[in-house]
Scaffold this active site. Structure first.
Site, short mmCIF file in Angstrom:
data_model
loop_
_atom_site.label_atom_id
_atom_site.label_comp_id
_atom_site.label_asym_id
_atom_site.label_seq_id
_atom_site.Cartn_x
_atom_site.Cartn_y
_atom_site.Cartn_z
CG ASP A 1 -7.11 -3.05 -2.86
OD1 ASP A 1 -7.72 -2.28 -2.09
OD2 ASP A 1 -5.87 -3.17 -2.86
CG HIS B 1 -5.71 -2.60 0.69
ND1 HIS B 1 -5.08 -2.09 -0.42
CD2 HIS B 1 -5.11 -2.01 1.76
CE1 HIS B 1 -4.15 -1.23 -0.05
NE2 HIS B 1 -4.14 -1.17 1.26
CB SER C 1 -0.96 -0.05 1.20
OG SER C 1 -2.01 0.86 1.05
#
Length: 272
Positions: free
Chosen positions: A224, A252, A95
């Site tokens: 996600d 995610h 991320s």
């Protein structure tokens, strides 16, 4: 407790286990190095040296009022890797950490980085603007800012539901994982988390991606709900030596919920 002090006096907490080729893990917002437990143990057992840090303002690192931006995040890594004299390293980022890896590798790491892996990454840029019409509207990030800055305890308690895809049919909340997410988030600085939203949403990694010659593995879940899947093919297309693996239905937070699959694919990439 292992800590390193940067030039501006910020103490960065890090873990450093094992010997062998180093793998450096970069966590996502608003978490800490603890989010990499499943990877740290797996790759340690595979004979690698595994290192993970708490980004400034996160986890056990200093709660700084300055430097909560992508440029400083990357600079901190440059100082840490120089202090540990890490060479021929694999850098793995999730991320926000994926953006951190790309910025560090492009600007500072060309003599030290062998390969990179970015997972559910914010690259090349998240926010919707004239040059990125498919991006996420500013209003979404403003909502995250409001919840983080002014209702953090409850907001962070609810956030893992979409993060791990537990709001999908047939999924059940894993209470231990949810509480661990909340624990990691609440240890960090509310200011760093608030300002970090701008860092992960508005930083543009286009030129960083284009400049890299090293092999880069791009992993992204097709379900996600935090960083849209469309980010991944755009990032992979900009890389000179990129490889994209997508996962139908993965959320995610797939490094935690789908660790067995993710670890296997990273190991294969490292050994290739």
């Amino acid at each position: 407790m292992s800590t390193f002090k940067t030039q501006d006096g910020t103490e960065i907490f890090y873990k450093d286990f094992g010997t062998g080729q180093p793998i450096v893990f970069h966590h996502g917002w608003p978490l800490s190095s603890d989010d990499w437990d499943a990877q740290m143990m797996f790759f340690l057992k595979q004979g690698y040296r595994v290192i993970a840090h708490d980004r400034r303002g996160h986890g056990r690192s200093s709660q700084t009022s300055e430097g909560n931006n992508m440029e400083t995040y990357a600079s901190d890594i440059a100082e840490l890797t120089a202090a540990l004299d890490l060479k021929n390293a694999i850098h793995v980022g999730h991320s926000t950490g994926g953006g951190e890896v790309i910025r560090y590798a492009a600007k500072y790491g060309k003599e030290r980085v062998a390969k990179a892996v970015i997972i559910s990454a914010v690259t090349p840029i998240m926010i919707q603007n004239e040059s990125n019409p498919e991006g996420v509207p500013l209003a979404v990030f403003d909502e995250i800012r409001q919840g983080t800055g002014f209702n953090r305890a409850q907001y962070f308690y609810d956030f893992p539901i979409a993060f791990y895809g537990w709001n999908r049919e047939g999924q059940t909340v894993k209470e231990g994982i949810k509480h661990n997410w909340w624990r990691q988030g609440m240890v960090g600085s509310v200011l760093a988390h608030y300002e970090g939203i701008k860092a992960f949403s508005e930083s543009d990694f286009t030129e960083d991606l284009k400049s890299l010659d090293i092999p880069v593995l791009v992993l992204h879940g097709e379900d996600d709900q935090i960083v849209p899947y469309g980010q991944a093919p755009r990032a992979a297309k900009l890389l000179k030596n990129g490889k994209l693996i997508s996962y139908p239905g993965f959320p995610h937070g797939m490094p935690t919920t789908e660790a067995e699959t993710i670890n296997k694919d990273i190991l294969e990439f490292i050994k290739s």
